[in-house]
Design a protein around this motif. Structure first.
Motif, PDB file in Angstrom:
ATOM      1  N   ARG A  43      14.586  50.349 -27.448  1.00  0.00           N
ATOM      2  CA  ARG A  43      15.311  49.427 -26.588  1.00  0.00           C
ATOM      3  C   ARG A  43      15.503  48.117 -27.343  1.00  0.00           C
ATOM      4  O   ARG A  43      14.558  47.574 -27.900  1.00  0.00           O
ATOM      5  N   THR A  56       9.951  52.659 -26.262  1.00  0.00           N
ATOM      6  CA  THR A  56       9.814  52.899 -24.833  1.00  0.00           C
ATOM      7  C   THR A  56       9.464  54.365 -24.605  1.00  0.00           C
ATOM      8  O   THR A  56       9.675  55.207 -25.472  1.00  0.00           O
ATOM      9  N   THR A  57       8.938  54.654 -23.446  1.00  0.00           N
ATOM     10  CA  THR A  57       8.720  56.031 -23.015  1.00  0.00           C
ATOM     11  C   THR A  57       9.404  56.194 -21.673  1.00  0.00           C
ATOM     12  O   THR A  57       9.115  55.474 -20.725  1.00  0.00           O
ATOM     13  N   VAL A  58      10.322  57.130 -21.622  1.00  0.00           N
ATOM     14  CA  VAL A  58      11.074  57.427 -20.411  1.00  0.00           C
ATOM     15  C   VAL A  58      10.936  58.925 -20.158  1.00  0.00           C
ATOM     16  O   VAL A  58      11.022  59.723 -21.096  1.00  0.00           O
ATOM     17  N   GLN A  85       6.601  51.835 -14.510  1.00  0.00           N
ATOM     18  CA  GLN A  85       6.971  50.423 -14.363  1.00  0.00           C
ATOM     19  C   GLN A  85       8.416  50.350 -13.907  1.00  0.00           C
ATOM     20  O   GLN A  85       9.242  51.148 -14.305  1.00  0.00           O
ATOM     21  N   THR A  98      14.444  59.340 -13.111  1.00  0.00           N
ATOM     22  CA  THR A  98      14.188  58.783 -14.426  1.00  0.00           C
ATOM     23  C   THR A  98      13.137  57.696 -14.255  1.00  0.00           C
ATOM     24  O   THR A  98      13.337  56.761 -13.476  1.00  0.00           O
ATOM     25  N   ASP A 100      10.529  54.926 -16.089  1.00  0.00           N
ATOM     26  CA  ASP A 100      10.204  54.105 -17.245  1.00  0.00           C
ATOM     27  C   ASP A 100       8.690  53.929 -17.241  1.00  0.00           C
ATOM     28  O   ASP A 100       8.118  53.466 -16.244  1.00  0.00           O
ATOM     29  N   ARG A 102       4.837  52.806 -19.181  1.00  0.00           N
ATOM     30  CA  ARG A 102       4.123  52.003 -20.161  1.00  0.00           C
ATOM     31  C   ARG A 102       2.724  52.579 -20.280  1.00  0.00           C
ATOM     32  O   ARG A 102       2.211  53.186 -19.340  1.00  0.00           O
TER      33      ARG A 102
END
Length: 104
Positions: A43, A56-58, A85, A98, A100, A102
């Motif tokens: 990102r 990032t981890t999605v 988050q 989806t 997001d 952390r």
């Protein structure tokens, strides 16, 4: 069931496309096994004249597996724990969340 929903079900049950995970509610400590498709896009964030690139981890989760995820819920993937988050987002067909994440 639409053709698109059937295709999503096949993708999420395929061992090469999706992975098992565990969802834990932040409020009730309820646990539920789920299947996820993990993505890790970089990102880019602009700040003044600078740009920052962050990992990032999605993950994508079927709404049928997880009807109401909330910020603060925990997703355990293998030995790694992650916290949701921000607000979970659904796709246009209302079949996929989806999330997001952390690190916890």
């Amino acid at each position: 069931m639409s053709v698109f929903a059937a295709a999503m079900d096949r993708i999420f049950t395929h061992a090469s496309m999706a992975a098992p995970a565990l969802w834990i509610s932040a409020t009730t400590s309820e646990e539920r096994p789920i299947r996820i498709i993990r993505r890790a896009p970089d990102r880019v964030t602009d700040f003044g004249a600078g740009r920052f690139v962050s990992d990032t981890t999605v993950v994508d989760v079927r709404v049928a597996d997880l009807p109401a995820p909330r910020p603060g819920d925990v997703i355990v993937i293998g030995a790694d724990s992650h916290v949701i988050q921000g607000e979970p987002l659904r796709d246009r067909e209302r079949l996929i969340w989806t999330l997001d994440l952390r690190p916890a």
